[in-house]
Design a protein around this motif. Sequence first.
Motif, PDB file in Angstrom:
ATOM      1  N   ASN A   6       0.813  -1.227   0.000  1.00 28.94           N
ATOM      2  CA  ASN A   6       0.000   0.000   0.000  1.00 28.94           C
ATOM      3  C   ASN A   6       0.846   1.276   0.000  1.00 28.94           C
ATOM      4  O   ASN A   6       0.540   2.241   0.715  1.00 28.94           O
ATOM      5  CB  ASN A   6      -0.967   0.020   1.187  1.00 28.94           C
ATOM      6  N   LYS A  54       2.619   7.999  -2.364  1.00 28.02           N
ATOM      7  CA  LYS A  54       3.425   9.214  -2.323  1.00 28.02           C
ATOM      8  C   LYS A  54       2.639  10.359  -2.944  1.00 28.02           C
ATOM      9  O   LYS A  54       2.273  10.301  -4.122  1.00 28.02           O
ATOM     10  CB  LYS A  54       4.750   9.017  -3.066  1.00 28.02           C
ATOM     11  N   LYS A  98      -1.038   3.745  -3.728  1.00 26.38           N
ATOM     12  CA  LYS A  98      -1.378   2.522  -2.989  1.00 26.38           C
ATOM     13  C   LYS A  98      -0.980   1.249  -3.738  1.00 26.38           C
ATOM     14  O   LYS A  98      -1.800   0.360  -3.970  1.00 26.38           O
ATOM     15  CB  LYS A  98      -2.873   2.489  -2.661  1.00 26.38           C
ATOM     16  N   LYS A 154       8.172   8.445   1.977  1.00 26.32           N
ATOM     17  CA  LYS A 154       6.850   8.038   1.491  1.00 26.32           C
ATOM     18  C   LYS A 154       5.763   8.795   2.255  1.00 26.32           C
ATOM     19  O   LYS A 154       6.006   9.317   3.351  1.00 26.32           O
ATOM     20  CB  LYS A 154       6.665   6.536   1.656  1.00 26.32           C
ATOM     21  N   THR A 155       4.572   8.825   1.691  1.00 25.85           N
ATOM     22  CA  THR A 155       3.429   9.402   2.390  1.00 25.85           C
ATOM     23  C   THR A 155       2.810   8.382   3.331  1.00 25.85           C
ATOM     24  O   THR A 155       2.499   8.687   4.486  1.00 25.85           O
ATOM     25  CB  THR A 155       2.381   9.910   1.377  1.00 25.85           C
ATOM     26  N   SER A 156       2.655   7.155   2.834  1.00 23.76           N
ATOM     27  CA  SER A 156       2.123   6.078   3.674  1.00 23.76           C
ATOM     28  C   SER A 156       2.475   4.741   3.049  1.00 23.76           C
ATOM     29  O   SER A 156       2.981   4.663   1.930  1.00 23.76           O
ATOM     30  CB  SER A 156       0.603   6.211   3.833  1.00 23.76           C
ATOM     31  N   GLU A 181       3.935   0.466   3.824  1.00 25.89           N
ATOM     32  CA  GLU A 181       5.010  -0.259   4.509  1.00 25.89           C
ATOM     33  C   GLU A 181       5.938  -0.894   3.485  1.00 25.89           C
ATOM     34  O   GLU A 181       5.486  -1.462   2.488  1.00 25.89           O
ATOM     35  CB  GLU A 181       4.431  -1.359   5.409  1.00 25.89           C
ATOM     36  N   ASP A 235      11.281   2.518   7.616  1.00 28.45           N
ATOM     37  CA  ASP A 235      10.990   3.573   8.594  1.00 28.45           C
ATOM     38  C   ASP A 235      11.986   3.586   9.747  1.00 28.45           C
ATOM     39  O   ASP A 235      12.215   4.633  10.350  1.00 28.45           O
ATOM     40  CB  ASP A 235       9.578   3.398   9.164  1.00 28.45           C
TER      41      ASP A 235
END
Length: 256
Positions: free
Chosen positions: A13, A16, A26, A60-62, A64, A73
């Motif tokens: 997912n 950016k 995503k 990244k925006t979100s 993993e 991270d």
Amino acid sequence: MQKEKKVIISVNNLMKNYGDFTAVNKISFEVYEGEIFGLLGPNGAGKTTTLEIIETLREKTSGEILIDGLNVDHDQNEIKNRIGVQLQAAGYYPNLSLLELLDLFSGLYNVEIDKQQILSLVSLQDKAKSKYKSLSGGLKQRFSLCTTLINKPKIVFLDEPTTGLDPQARRNLWALIRNIHSNGTTVVITTHYMDEAEELCERLAVMDAGKIIAINTPDQLIDDLVATGFERKKEVKKANLEDVFLNLTGKEWRDE
């Protein structure tokens, strides 16, 4: 019983955003240890952004991302020790020789290397004392590939490595990439050249407008299209114009 493949890169997912613009939307995919995996798509598809996030070079925006079990991270330093990243031409000091540049990069990685041996991997040992700025485009790409190997990485990332190269240099760079892969190194490559993706990659993720729209082996993607009833308008010949060009001019390295 077939041995289960080990996942060495896991993207889940990934997203950016740049303000209101979504560059990567995503996406999820996995890369297996020891394969050549391709991100294929037109300019602006999100390939380079995706690669730079995996390489820990861009936030990244979100989502993993796990690299060899390490999380981007929290484990960036450990990840950087396990990957080799191809720099663009702007990443090199033009007035330094290849030996001096290798000294610089090995110092950054804090490793000792046999400079002539690593240059020999890309057939550049005869250019060891040449300044980077004096090299042709093809030689610069070969040296760029060479620098990705300094820290003996488990994974090498190549971002459109043959852009702007002539047919001889392109085919020979393919051979170098295969040689790196033959030693067990995982290779992730971005390209918008269809023949390059088909020739090199064991699996492909096709990207467009920030999304993955297909993922499979090149052969399976082609078979799936043919199964829809697709037919080429022009009969496919046993050779193409690039084959003619290489047959007439030879496949050897051109240094100038």
